[in-house]
Design an enzyme around this catalytic site. Structure first.
Site, PDB file in Angstrom:
ATOM      1  N   MET A 161       0.827  -1.183   0.000  1.00 26.66           N
ATOM      2  CA  MET A 161       0.000   0.000   0.000  1.00 26.66           C
ATOM      3  C   MET A 161       0.872   1.248   0.000  1.00 26.66           C
ATOM      4  O   MET A 161       0.859   2.011   0.947  1.00 26.66           O
ATOM      5  CB  MET A 161      -0.917   0.001   1.212  1.00 26.66           C
ATOM      6  CG  MET A 161      -1.841  -1.183   1.309  1.00 26.66           C
ATOM      7  SD  MET A 161      -2.881  -1.293  -0.101  1.00 26.66           S
ATOM      8  CE  MET A 161      -4.440  -1.565   0.626  1.00 26.66           C
ATOM      9  N   PRO A 162       1.638   1.494  -1.040  1.00 24.19           N
ATOM     10  CA  PRO A 162       2.473   2.683  -1.051  1.00 24.19           C
ATOM     11  C   PRO A 162       1.649   3.972  -1.064  1.00 24.19           C
ATOM     12  O   PRO A 162       0.643   4.083  -1.773  1.00 24.19           O
ATOM     13  CB  PRO A 162       3.264   2.561  -2.354  1.00 24.19           C
ATOM     14  CG  PRO A 162       3.194   1.129  -2.721  1.00 24.19           C
ATOM     15  CD  PRO A 162       1.886   0.651  -2.204  1.00 24.19           C
ATOM     16  N   HIS A 163       2.105   4.922  -0.275  1.00 25.66           N
ATOM     17  CA  HIS A 163       1.513   6.258  -0.263  1.00 25.66           C
ATOM     18  C   HIS A 163       2.646   7.256  -0.475  1.00 25.66           C
ATOM     19  O   HIS A 163       3.655   7.206   0.225  1.00 25.66           O
ATOM     20  CB  HIS A 163       0.818   6.547   1.067  1.00 25.66           C
ATOM     21  CG  HIS A 163       0.341   7.966   1.156  1.00 25.66           C
ATOM     22  ND1 HIS A 163      -0.715   8.441   0.401  1.00 25.66           N
ATOM     23  CD2 HIS A 163       0.790   9.015   1.873  1.00 25.66           C
ATOM     24  CE1 HIS A 163      -0.895   9.722   0.675  1.00 25.66           C
ATOM     25  NE2 HIS A 163       0.017  10.103   1.563  1.00 25.66           N
ATOM     26  N   SER A 190       3.775  -2.956  -7.072  1.00 25.68           N
ATOM     27  CA  SER A 190       2.474  -2.663  -6.472  1.00 25.68           C
ATOM     28  C   SER A 190       1.394  -2.578  -7.545  1.00 25.68           C
ATOM     29  O   SER A 190       1.668  -2.216  -8.684  1.00 25.68           O
ATOM     30  CB  SER A 190       2.527  -1.335  -5.721  1.00 25.68           C
ATOM     31  OG  SER A 190       3.506  -1.377  -4.711  1.00 25.68           O
ATOM     32  N   SER A 200      -1.568   5.426  -3.431  1.00 27.52           N
ATOM     33  CA  SER A 200      -2.194   6.739  -3.248  1.00 27.52           C
ATOM     34  C   SER A 200      -1.117   7.813  -3.329  1.00 27.52           C
ATOM     35  O   SER A 200       0.035   7.585  -2.972  1.00 27.52           O
ATOM     36  CB  SER A 200      -2.942   6.817  -1.916  1.00 27.52           C
ATOM     37  OG  SER A 200      -2.076   6.519  -0.839  1.00 27.52           O
TER      38      SER A 200
END
Length: 76
Positions: A1-3, A35, A41
């Site tokens: 879940m990279p932000h 990802s 996001s």
């Protein structure tokens, strides 16, 4: 879940330009981290130049300078 949280001086970007920026960043994350696009996001936070040192440099850049994978070419 990279932000990804982008902080920059104010820029006049329309919605199309912001969408293109986010898509380019998401593509790089997908390519390098594997990802899925739906897991990524991206935020764009514009910081006034006179507030950069206190809001970004002092709190985020300087404390992590040794661990940054891309260091800035300036100092404060």
């Amino acid at each position: 879940m990279p932000h990804v949280d982008i902080k920059c001086f104010p820029r006049e970007l329309n919605d199309e330009e912001k969408t293109a920026l986010a898509a380019d960043i998401a593509a790089a994350i997908t390519r390098h981290l594997g990802s899925k696009d739906g897991a990524i996001s991206v935020a764009l936070n514009q910081v006034q130049q006179d507030e950069w040192k206190s809001q970004v440099w002092d709190t985020e850049i300087a404390p992590q300078l040794e661990t940054l994978i891309k260091k800035p070419g300036y100092s404060m």
